[in-house]
Design a protein around this motif. Structure first.
Motif, PDB file in Angstrom:
ATOM      1  N   ALA A  54      -4.439   1.741   7.965  1.00 44.59           N
ATOM      2  CA  ALA A  54      -3.380   0.644   8.416  1.00 44.59           C
ATOM      3  C   ALA A  54      -2.671   0.944   9.681  1.00 44.59           C
ATOM      4  O   ALA A  54      -1.374   0.781   9.757  1.00 44.59           O
ATOM      5  CB  ALA A  54      -2.686   0.075   7.306  1.00 44.59           C
ATOM      6  N   TYR A 220      -5.141  -6.925   7.885  1.00 47.33           N
ATOM      7  CA  TYR A 220      -4.204  -8.321   7.541  1.00 47.33           C
ATOM      8  C   TYR A 220      -2.853  -7.698   8.035  1.00 47.33           C
ATOM      9  O   TYR A 220      -2.047  -6.812   7.410  1.00 47.33           O
ATOM     10  CB  TYR A 220      -4.505  -8.438   5.980  1.00 47.33           C
ATOM     11  CG  TYR A 220      -3.662  -9.653   5.698  1.00 47.33           C
ATOM     12  CD1 TYR A 220      -3.644 -10.852   6.339  1.00 47.33           C
ATOM     13  CD2 TYR A 220      -2.762  -9.524   4.867  1.00 47.33           C
ATOM     14  CE1 TYR A 220      -3.201 -11.970   6.075  1.00 47.33           C
ATOM     15  CE2 TYR A 220      -2.131 -10.642   4.350  1.00 47.33           C
ATOM     16  CZ  TYR A 220      -2.115 -11.805   5.052  1.00 47.33           C
ATOM     17  OH  TYR A 220      -1.348 -13.015   4.687  1.00 47.33           O
ATOM     18  N   ARG A 221      -2.343  -8.742   8.662  1.00 47.71           N
ATOM     19  CA  ARG A 221      -1.060  -8.214   9.279  1.00 47.71           C
ATOM     20  C   ARG A 221      -0.200  -9.872   9.178  1.00 47.71           C
ATOM     21  O   ARG A 221      -0.218 -10.595  10.254  1.00 47.71           O
ATOM     22  CB  ARG A 221      -0.738  -7.843  10.824  1.00 47.71           C
ATOM     23  CG  ARG A 221       0.690  -7.765  11.099  1.00 47.71           C
ATOM     24  CD  ARG A 221       0.537  -6.752  12.678  1.00 47.71           C
ATOM     25  NE  ARG A 221       0.394  -5.522  12.385  1.00 47.71           N
ATOM     26  CZ  ARG A 221       0.329  -4.730  13.543  1.00 47.71           C
ATOM     27  NH1 ARG A 221       0.259  -5.012  14.490  1.00 47.71           N
ATOM     28  NH2 ARG A 221       0.197  -3.401  13.231  1.00 47.71           N
ATOM     29  N   THR A 226       4.362  -5.799   8.597  1.00 44.31           N
ATOM     30  CA  THR A 226       3.603  -5.439   7.603  1.00 44.31           C
ATOM     31  C   THR A 226       2.178  -5.422   7.872  1.00 44.31           C
ATOM     32  O   THR A 226       1.721  -6.460   8.443  1.00 44.31           O
ATOM     33  CB  THR A 226       3.828  -6.695   6.471  1.00 44.31           C
ATOM     34  OG1 THR A 226       5.192  -6.421   6.095  1.00 44.31           O
ATOM     35  CG2 THR A 226       3.079  -5.987   5.222  1.00 44.31           C
ATOM     36  N   THR A 227       1.671  -4.461   7.795  1.00 44.17           N
ATOM     37  CA  THR A 227       0.339  -4.235   7.961  1.00 44.17           C
ATOM     38  C   THR A 227      -0.489  -3.733   6.674  1.00 44.17           C
ATOM     39  O   THR A 227      -0.209  -2.388   6.197  1.00 44.17           O
ATOM     40  CB  THR A 227      -0.046  -3.293   9.055  1.00 44.17           C
ATOM     41  OG1 THR A 227       0.452  -3.812  10.357  1.00 44.17           O
ATOM     42  CG2 THR A 227      -1.912  -3.175   9.518  1.00 44.17           C
ATOM     43  N   PHE A 228      -1.615  -4.453   6.361  1.00 46.20           N
ATOM     44  CA  PHE A 228      -2.634  -3.943   5.170  1.00 46.20           C
ATOM     45  C   PHE A 228      -3.827  -3.530   6.014  1.00 46.20           C
ATOM     46  O   PHE A 228      -4.501  -4.457   6.604  1.00 46.20           O
ATOM     47  CB  PHE A 228      -2.821  -5.201   3.975  1.00 46.20           C
ATOM     48  CG  PHE A 228      -1.302  -5.538   3.296  1.00 46.20           C
ATOM     49  CD1 PHE A 228      -0.894  -4.546   2.449  1.00 46.20           C
ATOM     50  CD2 PHE A 228      -0.648  -6.518   3.611  1.00 46.20           C
ATOM     51  CE1 PHE A 228       0.107  -4.729   1.584  1.00 46.20           C
ATOM     52  CE2 PHE A 228       0.336  -6.870   2.854  1.00 46.20           C
ATOM     53  CZ  PHE A 228       0.800  -6.043   1.939  1.00 46.20           C
ATOM     54  N   LEU A 230      -8.104  -2.353   4.642  1.00 45.44           N
ATOM     55  CA  LEU A 230      -8.975  -1.922   3.685  1.00 45.44           C
ATOM     56  C   LEU A 230      -9.993  -1.322   4.093  1.00 45.44           C
ATOM     57  O   LEU A 230     -10.878  -2.148   5.045  1.00 45.44           O
ATOM     58  CB  LEU A 230      -9.038  -3.075   2.742  1.00 45.44           C
ATOM     59  CG  LEU A 230     -10.198  -2.929   1.468  1.00 45.44           C
ATOM     60  CD1 LEU A 230      -9.464  -1.860   0.593  1.00 45.44           C
ATOM     61  CD2 LEU A 230     -10.522  -4.176   0.862  1.00 45.44           C
ATOM     62  N   ALA A 277      -7.332   1.718   0.506  1.00 48.58           N
ATOM     63  CA  ALA A 277      -6.367   0.921   0.885  1.00 48.58           C
ATOM     64  C   ALA A 277      -5.234   1.242   1.257  1.00 48.58           C
ATOM     65  O   ALA A 277      -4.507   2.458   0.893  1.00 48.58           O
ATOM     66  CB  ALA A 277      -6.119  -0.214  -0.446  1.00 48.58           C
ATOM     67  N   SER A 278      -4.645   0.903   2.486  1.00 51.58           N
ATOM     68  CA  SER A 278      -3.377   1.528   3.064  1.00 51.58           C
ATOM     69  C   SER A 278      -2.491   0.341   3.498  1.00 51.58           C
ATOM     70  O   SER A 278      -2.625  -0.641   3.572  1.00 51.58           O
ATOM     71  CB  SER A 278      -3.697   2.322   4.311  1.00 51.58           C
ATOM     72  OG  SER A 278      -4.733   3.238   4.079  1.00 51.58           O
ATOM     73  N   LEU A 279      -1.050   0.682   3.502  1.00 51.81           N
ATOM     74  CA  LEU A 279      -0.106   0.080   3.947  1.00 51.81           C
ATOM     75  C   LEU A 279       0.662   0.550   5.163  1.00 51.81           C
ATOM     76  O   LEU A 279       1.048   1.761   5.089  1.00 51.81           O
ATOM     77  CB  LEU A 279       0.903  -0.333   2.556  1.00 51.81           C
ATOM     78  CG  LEU A 279       2.240  -0.883   2.915  1.00 51.81           C
ATOM     79  CD1 LEU A 279       2.247  -2.361   3.350  1.00 51.81           C
ATOM     80  CD2 LEU A 279       2.922  -0.829   1.718  1.00 51.81           C
ATOM     81  N   GLN A 281       4.372  -0.231   6.564  1.00 51.20           N
ATOM     82  CA  GLN A 281       5.576  -1.273   6.433  1.00 51.20           C
ATOM     83  C   GLN A 281       6.805  -0.922   7.282  1.00 51.20           C
ATOM     84  O   GLN A 281       7.358   0.199   6.793  1.00 51.20           O
ATOM     85  CB  GLN A 281       5.937  -1.422   4.935  1.00 51.20           C
ATOM     86  CG  GLN A 281       7.157  -2.344   4.577  1.00 51.20           C
ATOM     87  CD  GLN A 281       6.894  -3.774   4.986  1.00 51.20           C
ATOM     88  OE1 GLN A 281       6.002  -4.372   4.581  1.00 51.20           O
ATOM     89  NE2 GLN A 281       7.670  -4.428   5.901  1.00 51.20           N
ATOM     90  N   TYR A 290       4.624   4.501   4.934  1.00 54.42           N
ATOM     91  CA  TYR A 290       3.225   4.565   4.855  1.00 54.42           C
ATOM     92  C   TYR A 290       2.743   4.988   3.552  1.00 54.42           C
ATOM     93  O   TYR A 290       3.111   5.663   2.855  1.00 54.42           O
ATOM     94  CB  TYR A 290       2.217   5.132   5.819  1.00 54.42           C
ATOM     95  CG  TYR A 290       2.727   5.084   7.160  1.00 54.42           C
ATOM     96  CD1 TYR A 290       2.057   4.349   8.026  1.00 54.42           C
ATOM     97  CD2 TYR A 290       4.049   5.667   7.941  1.00 54.42           C
ATOM     98  CE1 TYR A 290       2.349   3.979   9.354  1.00 54.42           C
ATOM     99  CE2 TYR A 290       4.395   5.457   9.240  1.00 54.42           C
ATOM    100  CZ  TYR A 290       3.643   4.992   9.832  1.00 54.42           C
ATOM    101  OH  TYR A 290       3.726   4.505  11.136  1.00 54.42           O
TER     102      TYR A 290
END
Length: 434
Positions: A54, A220-221, A226-228, A230, A277-279, A281, A290
């Motif tokens: 991410a 996906y932002r 926020t950024t996801f 995968l 899967a990462s985040l 924020q 993260y």
């Protein structure tokens, strides 16, 4: 036609050998929760891998998540280098029945790193190219160590070249795909008992190969903070096929030597599929957290195990039967706005990887166990468009117990502990616009 096909096979073999040999200085030597590392010299060293999939603002997204390349404003490149020191020392436990020393430190220092380029072909179309390696292990024990019946030297390296494309299907969503071209190098050496004579025998195997797989990713932002991310990486198959070398075996092993010496032996290996899967924020303008969750399919790997301990055996391959692993990571980065560290961003993180092996499956050629990661990092803009990052990650496995046993009639045994097992990664990278 036969000549052309033979020339083609020879060419592919030579390319694989040259590729694997040239990239060895960039590939990791490791033992960890599995044989896949998160350390490639990039800023995730400082977060202990947290945020791996991410970080579309980092050119190394060409390696970690191909969907991130379309988020670049121009063409950017990150060049990364790192030095790894592996501290893996064996301590005999009292039940080993082969005389010898403790093997020394079979890893020591080793260089690594990678190169990553990402950019856009159009407003909604991105591209990337990555060259790095995060799969493998390398062990080279001292001569006459007590575990030489099972392994004297074991090197397995995988290096990836990944071209990729990405597509921004919506202002807040992108998808990407890449071709994972992996060059492999495998070398194994042991010194089995030479029948009833006192000298050690020698068992050698070495080969190279090229395998292919695919990488898929999503970014996906929903909001700028926020950024996801995968990612899915498919398994990559390596098919080693080379001639076994058996030397100095006594008369008792004559049938086995006649069966295997100089004959081509095929070994199939699967680099496991992974899902990450990462985040990312942003909590404030200065502070970002993260996180990672990941799974790796080590049941497909099985393990490259080669053993000779019985004159009547009909196979050299040992299936270790490993299990899948899980991964969790959490990290934070903070931009310092005043004081002596003004304009620097500082990071730290923690991660955990479960073990692919049970205690009964730990072997001298793959002393792997669960790992804990602790990361520290710092970065700053050196000048417009040029950003420097430095980082350190400690990969800690602690004590790894081993009780490896061979079969009759000689029943070799290696029993003891790899004490305070750790890997230290020191890395630096520079990202700049082309």
């Amino acid at each position: 036609m036969e000549f052309v096909m033979g020339l083609r096979n020879l060419t592919i073999k030579n390319i694989a050998y040259i590729s694997a040999t040239c990239v060895l200085p960039m590939a990791p030597f490791a033992n960890a929760g599995g044989l896949m590392l998160w350390e490639i010299g990039t800023p995730t060293l400082g977060t202990a891998s947290a945020g791996w999939a991410a970080m579309p603002e980092d050119a190394s997204t060409a390696y970690t998540n191909p969907a991130g390349t379309v988020w670049r404003q121009g063409i950017e490149m990150r060049a990364a280098g790192q030095a790894m020191y592996g501290d893996i020392g064996f301590s005999e436990g009292g039940l080993t029945n082969v005389s010898g020393n403790d093997g020394g430190n079979p890893v020591g220092w080793f260089p690594g790193g990678g190169a990553f380029v990402a950019g856009r072909l159009a407003d909604n179309l991105g591209w990337g190219v990555a060259l790095a390696g995060n799969f493998g292990l390398g062990l080279d024990y001292d001569d006459s160590w007590a575990g030489r019946r099972f392994a004297q030297e074991s090197v397995l390296i995988g290096m990836s070249a990944i071209p990729s494309l990405s597509w921004k299907v919506h202002p807040c969503l992108s998808v990407g795909a890449g071709l994972n071209i992996m060059g492999f190098y495998f070398k194994y050496r042991s010194e089995p008992r030479a029948g009833l004579i006192p000298e050690d025998a020698r068992f050698k195997y070495r080969d190279t190969d090229i395998g292919y797989g695919g990488n898929l990713g999503i970014i996906y932002r929903p909001v700028p903070e926020t950024t996801f991310g995968l990612t899915y990486t498919s398994k990559v198959e390596a098919d080693f096929s080379d001639r076994v070398t058996l030397d100095n075996f006594g008369p008792l092993f004559e049938p086995l030597v006649e069966r295997f010496d100089g004959t081509k032996t095929e070994i199939d290996l699967n680099v496991p599929a992974t899902v990450t899967a990462s985040l990312q924020q942003k909590l404030t303008a200065a502070t970002t957290i993260y996180a990672n969750l990941a799974w790796q399919d080590w049941t497909e790997y099985a393990g490259v195990g080669l053993e000779i301990d019985n004159p009547d055996q009909t196979s050299l391959r040992v299936n270790r039967g490993y299990k899948d692993t899980g991964h969790f990571a959490l990290g934070v980065r903070h931009a310092v706005s005043r004081g002596p560290l003004q304009d620097w961003s500082l990071s730290t993180g923690f991660a955990y990887d479960s073990s692919m092996a049970s205690e009964a499956q730990v072997t001298a050629d793959t002393p792997t166990w669960q790992t804990f990661r602790f990361g520290l990092g710092a970065g700053r803009e050196l000048c417009p468009g040029v950003h420097l990052d430095i980082g350190y990650t400690l990969v800690w496995s602690g004590d790894i117990d081993i009780d490896q046993r061979g079969r009759p009639p000689f029943n070799p045994r290696l029993q003891g502990t790899y004490k305070d097992t750790a890997l230290h990664f020191f890395g630096a990278s520079v990202q700049f616009e082309l």
